[in-house]
Design a protein around this motif. Sequence first.
Motif, PDB file in Angstrom:
ATOM      1  N   GLY A 125       1.080   9.008  -6.300  1.00  0.00           N
ATOM      2  CA  GLY A 125       0.869  10.321  -5.702  1.00  0.00           C
ATOM      3  C   GLY A 125      -0.372  10.397  -4.846  1.00  0.00           C
ATOM      4  N   GLU A 126      -0.866   9.244  -4.335  1.00  0.00           N
ATOM      5  CA  GLU A 126      -2.079   9.218  -3.513  1.00  0.00           C
ATOM      6  C   GLU A 126      -1.674   9.374  -2.049  1.00  0.00           C
ATOM      7  OE1 GLU A 126      -4.651   5.968  -4.425  1.00  0.00           O
ATOM      8  OE2 GLU A 126      -4.499   6.252  -6.586  1.00  0.00           O
ATOM      9  N   LEU A 127      -1.331  10.595  -1.670  1.00  0.00           N
ATOM     10  CA  LEU A 127      -0.748  10.839  -0.358  1.00  0.00           C
ATOM     11  C   LEU A 127      -1.763  10.791   0.778  1.00  0.00           C
ATOM     12  CD1 LEU A 127       1.736  13.706  -1.235  1.00  0.00           C
ATOM     13  CD2 LEU A 127       2.085  11.240  -1.275  1.00  0.00           C
ATOM     14  N   SER A 128      -3.058  10.874   0.465  1.00  0.00           N
ATOM     15  CA  SER A 128      -4.051  10.901   1.537  1.00  0.00           C
ATOM     16  C   SER A 128      -4.085   9.598   2.318  1.00  0.00           C
ATOM     17  CB  SER A 128      -5.446  11.202   0.970  1.00  0.00           C
ATOM     18  OG  SER A 128      -5.836  10.182   0.063  1.00  0.00           O
ATOM     19  N   LEU A 129      -3.695   8.478   1.704  1.00  0.00           N
ATOM     20  CA  LEU A 129      -3.709   7.190   2.389  1.00  0.00           C
ATOM     21  C   LEU A 129      -2.323   6.718   2.802  1.00  0.00           C
ATOM     22  CD1 LEU A 129      -6.425   5.055   0.589  1.00  0.00           C
ATOM     23  CD2 LEU A 129      -6.316   5.649   3.001  1.00  0.00           C
ATOM     24  N   LEU A 130      -1.299   7.492   2.495  1.00  0.00           N
ATOM     25  CA  LEU A 130       0.064   7.042   2.797  1.00  0.00           C
ATOM     26  C   LEU A 130       0.305   6.939   4.298  1.00  0.00           C
ATOM     27  CD1 LEU A 130       2.867   6.252   1.923  1.00  0.00           C
ATOM     28  CD2 LEU A 130       3.416   8.675   1.598  1.00  0.00           C
ATOM     29  N   ALA A 178       0.833  -1.207   0.000  1.00  0.00           N
ATOM     30  CA  ALA A 178       0.000   0.000   0.000  1.00  0.00           C
ATOM     31  C   ALA A 178       0.866   1.254   0.000  1.00  0.00           C
ATOM     32  CB  ALA A 178      -0.928  -0.002   1.219  1.00  0.00           C
ATOM     33  N   VAL A 179       1.938   1.247   0.765  1.00  0.00           N
ATOM     34  CA  VAL A 179       2.856   2.390   0.802  1.00  0.00           C
ATOM     35  C   VAL A 179       3.462   2.611  -0.587  1.00  0.00           C
ATOM     36  CG1 VAL A 179       5.059   3.214   1.726  1.00  0.00           C
ATOM     37  CG2 VAL A 179       3.365   2.184   3.256  1.00  0.00           C
ATOM     38  N   GLU A 180       3.906   1.530  -1.220  1.00  0.00           N
ATOM     39  CA  GLU A 180       4.537   1.650  -2.539  1.00  0.00           C
ATOM     40  C   GLU A 180       3.566   2.191  -3.576  1.00  0.00           C
ATOM     41  OE1 GLU A 180       5.818  -2.296  -3.301  1.00  0.00           O
ATOM     42  OE2 GLU A 180       7.537  -2.211  -1.937  1.00  0.00           O
ATOM     43  N   VAL A 181       2.345   1.651  -3.589  1.00  0.00           N
ATOM     44  CA  VAL A 181       1.357   2.092  -4.583  1.00  0.00           C
ATOM     45  C   VAL A 181       0.967   3.545  -4.345  1.00  0.00           C
ATOM     46  CG1 VAL A 181      -0.978   1.699  -5.461  1.00  0.00           C
ATOM     47  CG2 VAL A 181       0.507  -0.253  -4.980  1.00  0.00           C
ATOM     48  N   ALA A 182       0.769   3.924  -3.082  1.00  0.00           N
ATOM     49  CA  ALA A 182       0.387   5.301  -2.776  1.00  0.00           C
ATOM     50  C   ALA A 182       1.467   6.278  -3.234  1.00  0.00           C
ATOM     51  CB  ALA A 182       0.137   5.452  -1.276  1.00  0.00           C
ATOM     52  N   ARG A 183       2.716   5.929  -3.001  1.00  0.00           N
ATOM     53  CA  ARG A 183       3.802   6.815  -3.429  1.00  0.00           C
ATOM     54  C   ARG A 183       3.892   6.883  -4.951  1.00  0.00           C
ATOM     55  NH1 ARG A 183       7.985   4.574   0.992  1.00  0.00           N
ATOM     56  NH2 ARG A 183       7.718   6.174   2.584  1.00  0.00           N
ATOM     57  N   ALA A 184       3.797   5.732  -5.592  1.00  0.00           N
ATOM     58  CA  ALA A 184       3.942   5.691  -7.044  1.00  0.00           C
ATOM     59  C   ALA A 184       2.854   6.494  -7.743  1.00  0.00           C
ATOM     60  CB  ALA A 184       3.928   4.242  -7.530  1.00  0.00           C
TER      61      ALA A 184
END
Length: 915
Positions: free
Chosen positions: A594-599, A586-592
């Motif tokens: 740009g979905e920072l709200s769930l990081l 989840a961390v990797e996908v959020a960063r890739a």
Amino acid sequence: MVTASTVQLTGLRGRDAECAAIRRLLDGPPDAGGALLLWGEPGAGRSALVGYAHRQAGARTVLAGAGLAEEALLPYAGLQRLLDPLLDRADALPEPQRGVLRAALAGAGCPAHRRLALSMAVLGLLTAAARERPLLCTMDDVDQGDPQTAEVLGFVARRLRELPVAVLLTAGTDAVAGGVPRHRLRPLDDRAGAALLADRLPRLDPAVAVALTAVAGGNPQALVDLAEVLTPGQCRGDEPLPETPPVDGALGRGYRARLGRLPADTRRVLLLAALDPDGDPATLARAARAAGTAVEALAPAEAAGLVRVDARRVTLPQPLARAVVAQSVPLAARRAAHLLLAGVLDGTDQRLRRALHRATAAEPPAPALAAELEAAAGDAAPAAAAAALARAAELSATPRQAAARLVGAARHAWTAGRPQWARRLLADSRVRGPADPTTAARAGLLRGELELRCGAPSAASATLLAAAAAVSGVDRLAALGALVRAGEAVCFTGDQYRYAEVARRAAALRRPGDPPAAELMTALAAGVAATLRGDHERGGPALRRVVVLGNRLTGPALTPAALTCAAVAGLLVAVDGAAHRLAERAVEVARARGELSLLSRALELRAIAEYWLGRHDAAADTSREGLRVARETGQVTCAGVHLGMLAVLAAVRADRDTSLRRIREIGEAAAPYSRPRALAQWALAVLDLVDNRHDAAAARLTALARPGIGRGQVLIQVMATPYLVEAAAGTAHRPAATAALAVFDRWASSTASPSRRALSARCHALLAPRGSAGAEDGFRTALRLHPADAGAFERARTELLLGRELRRNRRPRDAREHLHTARETFGLLGLTAWAEQATTELRAAGESVGTPDQPAARLLTGQQLRIAQLVAEGATNREIAARMFLSTRTVDHHLRNIFHRLGIRSRTELARALT
């Protein structure tokens, strides 16, 4: 001209390192000098630090000057102003030097072959003045004045080693005074920014302070300017905050002054750079050629600190600088620049950028262009998509179209981690007029999520439930996502009894043959509800199904939201490795994406998995990262959870100072049954247990939850049950510990986790009659179950408790084996307090042992180690206080902590420990 002289820093917030560097410069040997260059962007506080140096000068004579842009073309003008108080001493210089100095300062200039003589003359003049009293020479904004002065001062600053002269220079760049020690003024962190704002707005909401620090980019002057324009509603967090500092503030006026001194071609290219936020150098070069100039024209703007250029990106240092540049030209010129940029963006991968520039130059309404923007936003990163849809709303033909696009823009803005922007877009959508029901429902979903993450989780569940009901007829996946968030809200606030309603609504949305994303969410709701009511026979299979589905996600279904749901399920059924992998994914996908709200949420789950895996250091690193992300994205609830985890992890290490500091950062705003408050109480209980205050620890942990009525943090209490049982075994809280252990047992027995069953066995051993066979068998069962490849800390604690049991049962020889193992493991982990407990037990078992064999440097903080080194050198507490600019009381406090951490009792033992 802008300098940091406009920054009135109370106590120079966030500049401790710089102040220390200035003190070192001034407090050296009386017959030696030195130099320092402080550099940073406009508004960073440079002149405030020069003022600090003047106040610290003591018996030194102070010569002060400042570089003036108005005199930049007058050679040696700055030098003339600086040295004017000393010119009556020039007669003592040798004739060649005296002549060249007077000629240069009189405006006659200096030929190239005489520059060395001039520089030597300045050095001689300062040396002569310093013979009477040591000298402090400061030149603020040395890069803004004439370059000849900077050159001479750099020459002097490199030749002060044996002279009682200190030179302090400040600049906006480090490209001056080569060879001089330099220190960059970096942005203020959240704590320093909040302190600076509190000096001006004592009642400012803490979350607002963090958000403003992000808006200001950590720039002190930008924070001051923002503080001056906030409304009462913005101070409370009730109204959206500004996106940039005010353009008419001190920093904005300074940028305008610098901009006004640039050549016309430079301003033209700088405008193109300001209007193209992507900062692609190739695009800017093509646009500059199309405008009849070249990108090299930016050089004066770069020297003025208005732009930074490298091979990959052209950036403006502050959003404010971009706004000032854009507003410096008429509207028609801005539109022409946008059209010029659109004309040079001809690639298929530049569709959105081209459409945005065309849209910015268009007059509304422009429905075709709005539709093009909306289509291009579908493939864009969240922040770019938000900007595109917001502009598409302005160009829309009907209010309903505009409202729908604004709500979509708000969703993307939130996904990008910009809640203030999202709130502003939602507010704009209301202004457009009544939206259609679907748009209104989607706005409610987003509003509830913002409440959950950014400040009002107690209200979030009702908002999310209502929105889920409104949107369920047109978008079941969105409705299920809202229900999952509503469940998260009731768990965060400690209202677990309300989760049954969430699960009931989610079950009503379940359909045969649901896609994996829908099945994952309905199974999660069912599994969590069953787990909270203790029905693990139903909850376990549902949650394990969620983990399986999470591992199978692909394509559009592979989202950070779905992966975090699966990670939650993994933690609840104690498959810690799988939960960690899902959270990491989840961390990797959020960063890739740009979905920072769930990081931050994904990092929270990763930290909890690392805690259960026994990787406490990794969990602390993850929580620190999660805290940073939460604060940068305005997520105060997530920040509170990360602070709570950091407090617990510090308490486990018996790091009292760090744990209490994190608890103070949580503050009083956390509600009584909320997750951050429960974590804080757990941390305090661990500290109580370390200090043998068992009754206090048990009382704190017993109060975490009231499972009978579904209130409080049941899941946190389950995590803390091993500490609760240890604390309560010999106190009046034993019945409560027995009840908590029953809850823990039902959960542990439903999992396949040997570590959970090991903890259960240890807890039963603690509650068994002292000296009984049941107690020893329980401890030995726990040792057999502890995984060999993980959880060294928990295994060592079991060894310690078994050793203590055997020693109390008058079996010292058997006890010593386990106590030695515990002591060695704690020492390797750097856990001094626990190692001391093992050492105490070993001594009670009749063995003579010293303090744990652990290098002092690994056990002490940086400041503690410096104090310890000074003690070892023979310094008194008063001498240490004077040398480190601390109070004697503070030194006493640190020394007590040093003795405690190293397990020693005297200054002699301390000196021995360091060697």
